[in-house]
Design an enzyme around this catalytic site. Structure first.
Site, PDB file in Angstrom:
ATOM      1  N   GLY A 187      -4.297  -0.375  -1.273  1.00 31.84           N
ATOM      2  CA  GLY A 187      -4.991   0.673  -0.529  1.00 31.84           C
ATOM      3  C   GLY A 187      -5.897   0.165   0.567  1.00 31.84           C
ATOM      4  O   GLY A 187      -6.783   0.896   1.027  1.00 31.84           O
ATOM      5  N   THR A 188      -5.677  -1.052   1.037  1.00 30.85           N
ATOM      6  CA  THR A 188      -6.552  -1.657   2.046  1.00 30.85           C
ATOM      7  C   THR A 188      -6.610  -0.845   3.329  1.00 30.85           C
ATOM      8  O   THR A 188      -7.698  -0.562   3.849  1.00 30.85           O
ATOM      9  CB  THR A 188      -6.072  -3.083   2.387  1.00 30.85           C
ATOM     10  OG1 THR A 188      -5.600  -3.730   1.227  1.00 30.85           O
ATOM     11  CG2 THR A 188      -7.180  -3.882   3.039  1.00 30.85           C
ATOM     12  N   TRP A 238      -5.751   2.299   3.895  1.00 34.74           N
ATOM     13  CA  TRP A 238      -6.310   3.620   3.628  1.00 34.74           C
ATOM     14  C   TRP A 238      -7.834   3.547   3.540  1.00 34.74           C
ATOM     15  O   TRP A 238      -8.563   4.292   4.223  1.00 34.74           O
ATOM     16  CB  TRP A 238      -5.709   4.148   2.330  1.00 34.74           C
ATOM     17  CG  TRP A 238      -6.152   5.516   1.915  1.00 34.74           C
ATOM     18  CD1 TRP A 238      -6.422   6.581   2.721  1.00 34.74           C
ATOM     19  CD2 TRP A 238      -6.349   5.968   0.565  1.00 34.74           C
ATOM     20  NE1 TRP A 238      -6.775   7.675   1.963  1.00 34.74           N
ATOM     21  CE2 TRP A 238      -6.732   7.324   0.631  1.00 34.74           C
ATOM     22  CE3 TRP A 238      -6.218   5.358  -0.681  1.00 34.74           C
ATOM     23  CZ2 TRP A 238      -7.004   8.075  -0.506  1.00 34.74           C
ATOM     24  CZ3 TRP A 238      -6.471   6.111  -1.809  1.00 34.74           C
ATOM     25  CH2 TRP A 238      -6.864   7.454  -1.725  1.00 34.74           C
ATOM     26  N   HIS A 246      -8.159 -10.063   1.554  1.00 34.51           N
ATOM     27  CA  HIS A 246      -7.517 -10.028   0.240  1.00 34.51           C
ATOM     28  C   HIS A 246      -8.006 -11.178  -0.633  1.00 34.51           C
ATOM     29  O   HIS A 246      -7.539 -11.324  -1.769  1.00 34.51           O
ATOM     30  CB  HIS A 246      -5.993 -10.139   0.380  1.00 34.51           C
ATOM     31  CG  HIS A 246      -5.353  -8.956   1.035  1.00 34.51           C
ATOM     32  ND1 HIS A 246      -5.615  -7.665   0.658  1.00 34.51           N
ATOM     33  CD2 HIS A 246      -4.439  -8.878   2.043  1.00 34.51           C
ATOM     34  CE1 HIS A 246      -4.901  -6.830   1.405  1.00 34.51           C
ATOM     35  NE2 HIS A 246      -4.183  -7.544   2.244  1.00 34.51           N
ATOM     36  N   TYR A 271      -7.824   3.041  -6.732  1.00 40.17           N
ATOM     37  CA  TYR A 271      -6.922   3.811  -5.873  1.00 40.17           C
ATOM     38  C   TYR A 271      -6.631   5.169  -6.502  1.00 40.17           C
ATOM     39  O   TYR A 271      -6.639   6.206  -5.818  1.00 40.17           O
ATOM     40  CB  TYR A 271      -5.636   3.008  -5.703  1.00 40.17           C
ATOM     41  CG  TYR A 271      -4.598   3.589  -4.782  1.00 40.17           C
ATOM     42  CD1 TYR A 271      -4.496   3.150  -3.466  1.00 40.17           C
ATOM     43  CD2 TYR A 271      -3.689   4.539  -5.232  1.00 40.17           C
ATOM     44  CE1 TYR A 271      -3.525   3.655  -2.624  1.00 40.17           C
ATOM     45  CE2 TYR A 271      -2.718   5.056  -4.398  1.00 40.17           C
ATOM     46  CZ  TYR A 271      -2.634   4.607  -3.085  1.00 40.17           C
ATOM     47  OH  TYR A 271      -1.670   5.117  -2.256  1.00 40.17           O
ATOM     48  N   PHE A 326      -2.742  11.043   3.671  1.00 39.34           N
ATOM     49  CA  PHE A 326      -1.556  10.241   3.960  1.00 39.34           C
ATOM     50  C   PHE A 326      -0.649  10.916   4.990  1.00 39.34           C
ATOM     51  O   PHE A 326      -0.017  10.245   5.803  1.00 39.34           O
ATOM     52  CB  PHE A 326      -0.796   9.927   2.670  1.00 39.34           C
ATOM     53  CG  PHE A 326      -1.358   8.728   1.962  1.00 39.34           C
ATOM     54  CD1 PHE A 326      -0.827   7.469   2.160  1.00 39.34           C
ATOM     55  CD2 PHE A 326      -2.455   8.852   1.128  1.00 39.34           C
ATOM     56  CE1 PHE A 326      -1.358   6.362   1.542  1.00 39.34           C
ATOM     57  CE2 PHE A 326      -3.001   7.750   0.490  1.00 39.34           C
ATOM     58  CZ  PHE A 326      -2.451   6.499   0.693  1.00 39.34           C
ATOM     59  N   MET A 345      -2.276  10.102   8.353  1.00 35.42           N
ATOM     60  CA  MET A 345      -2.177   8.681   8.680  1.00 35.42           C
ATOM     61  C   MET A 345      -0.747   8.260   8.998  1.00 35.42           C
ATOM     62  O   MET A 345      -0.519   7.395   9.844  1.00 35.42           O
ATOM     63  CB  MET A 345      -2.759   7.835   7.541  1.00 35.42           C
ATOM     64  CG  MET A 345      -4.271   7.948   7.421  1.00 35.42           C
ATOM     65  SD  MET A 345      -4.985   6.882   6.128  1.00 35.42           S
ATOM     66  CE  MET A 345      -4.650   5.243   6.791  1.00 35.42           C
ATOM     67  N   LYS A 405       4.498   6.655   0.860  1.00 36.43           N
ATOM     68  CA  LYS A 405       4.114   7.919   0.225  1.00 36.43           C
ATOM     69  C   LYS A 405       2.671   7.897  -0.266  1.00 36.43           C
ATOM     70  O   LYS A 405       2.026   8.932  -0.338  1.00 36.43           O
ATOM     71  CB  LYS A 405       5.066   8.231  -0.934  1.00 36.43           C
ATOM     72  CG  LYS A 405       6.521   8.371  -0.486  1.00 36.43           C
ATOM     73  CD  LYS A 405       7.445   8.594  -1.670  1.00 36.43           C
ATOM     74  CE  LYS A 405       8.894   8.703  -1.207  1.00 36.43           C
ATOM     75  NZ  LYS A 405       9.835   8.874  -2.346  1.00 36.43           N
TER      76      LYS A 405
END
Length: 319
Positions: free
Chosen positions: A63-64, A66, A127, A213, A249, A252, A280
């Site tokens: 989820g970075t 997002w 990360h 997440y 989503f 985005m 998705k």
């Protein structure tokens, strides 16, 4: 907040090791980093945090992108223009250790070089595990860590690796699962549970925020409000709702600033025709891709690791 510019293509790139090659990987303080990102690690080790820095952290495919978009909007007081201004989110929230193929021969174009030369508070992502991240970042920046259940991580990583042009990944998801559960498997930024445990242990520090997440997907409005409070922003319900809308989503996926298609095509990083960068974003989609044998392997591996003393009170949500 200021952000570095992206690099330009370099036709002189030579043939490099790919995913299955041992030379593709470097164990950096217990964190497995891939080429060419390993090239930036000496400079990353010397990186100093500024007062007001914000660092978004996750294991890959957790989820970075997002979370980066959400934090970017919070930092800009929910002004939607920051997600429609032309520069991709990955430029406005640069990955600390990232080295694009176009930057291998041009260190001056790398994110770490540009971040070091920026004044004032900066917003960046990584990360890297806690032990491989520069100590000043962990101690001084506001660190936001997001984790995701490993089955959905594996499926997302599988599709992502297929689209990464320079990586040369040509295996199936069962290969990834087998590598994930190995003590020293070939998975970017592994070991997975070490990555989580490092930040979980310090979650009660005032400058650390840990979220899942799945919880963000389930309670997005409340999660954004909690994040805003952590970052010292008093946002109205209208502003929170605007962030939830812009960072949905659906929005985005349709937004070239967040979907990466234009930038990654230019720099030759990712082929969105194979798999879109933003797919998705749903919870539980591992059921559609992962077979029962692989699922059971991960279940056993999870149970073994949840007994670790550095993961007390930690758990996942599955659908």
């Amino acid at each position: 907040m200021a952000a570095p510019e992206a690099g330009t293509p370099d036709a002189s790139a030579k043939k490099r090791p790919v995913y299955q090659d041992d030379e593709f990987w470097e164990d950096h303080k217990g964190c497995l980093v891939p080429l060419p990102w390993t090239l930036s690690l000496p400079q990353v080790d010397e990186f100093e945090a500024h007062d007001g820095d914000i660092c978004v952290v996750s294991f890959p495919k957790s989820g970075t992108g997002w979370l980066s978009a959400v934090v970017l909007m919070i930092a800009n007081d929910a002004d939607a223009a920051c997600l429609h201004a032309g520069k991709p989110v990955q430029v406005m929230v640069p990955m600390l250790e990232q080295v694009l193929p176009t930057e291998i021969q041009h260190p001056e174009l790398r994110n770490i070089h540009k971040l070091k030369n920026m004044q004032g508070p900066r917003l960046y992502a990584t990360h890297l595990s806690k032990d491989s991240l520069p100590k000043p970042v962990v101690e001084k920046a506001k660190v936001i860590y997001i984790y995701r259940n490993p089955k959905d991580v594996m499926v997302s990583m599988y599709h992502w690796l297929r689209g990464l042009r320079a990586v040369g990944f040509d295996r199936d998801i069962r290969y990834l699962v087998d590598e994930m559960v190995k003590p020293q498997g070939k998975i970017m930024y592994a070991p997975y549970f070490d990555n989580i445990a490092g930040y979980w242990k310090i979650r009660n520090q005032p400058n650390i925020f840990v979220c899942s997440y799945e919880q963000m997907r389930k309670n997005f409005h409340a999660s954004v409000k909690e994040l805003a409070t952590f970052l010292g922003k008093e946002l109205s319900d209208e502003q929170i709702q605007r962030i939830c809308h812009e960072c949905s989503f659906a929005e985005m996926q349709a937004n070239p600033v967040t979907n990466r298609q234009e930038r990654d095509h230019v720099v030759g990083v990712y082929d969105s025709q194979i798999s879109p960068y933003i797919r998705k974003g749903a919870v539980g989609k591992w059921h559609d891709t992962m077979d029962e044998e692989s699922s059971k392997k991960i279940d056993e591996w999870i149970q073994q690791n949840l007994s670790r003393p550095d993961l007390i009170d930690f758990g996942f949500e599955f659908e």
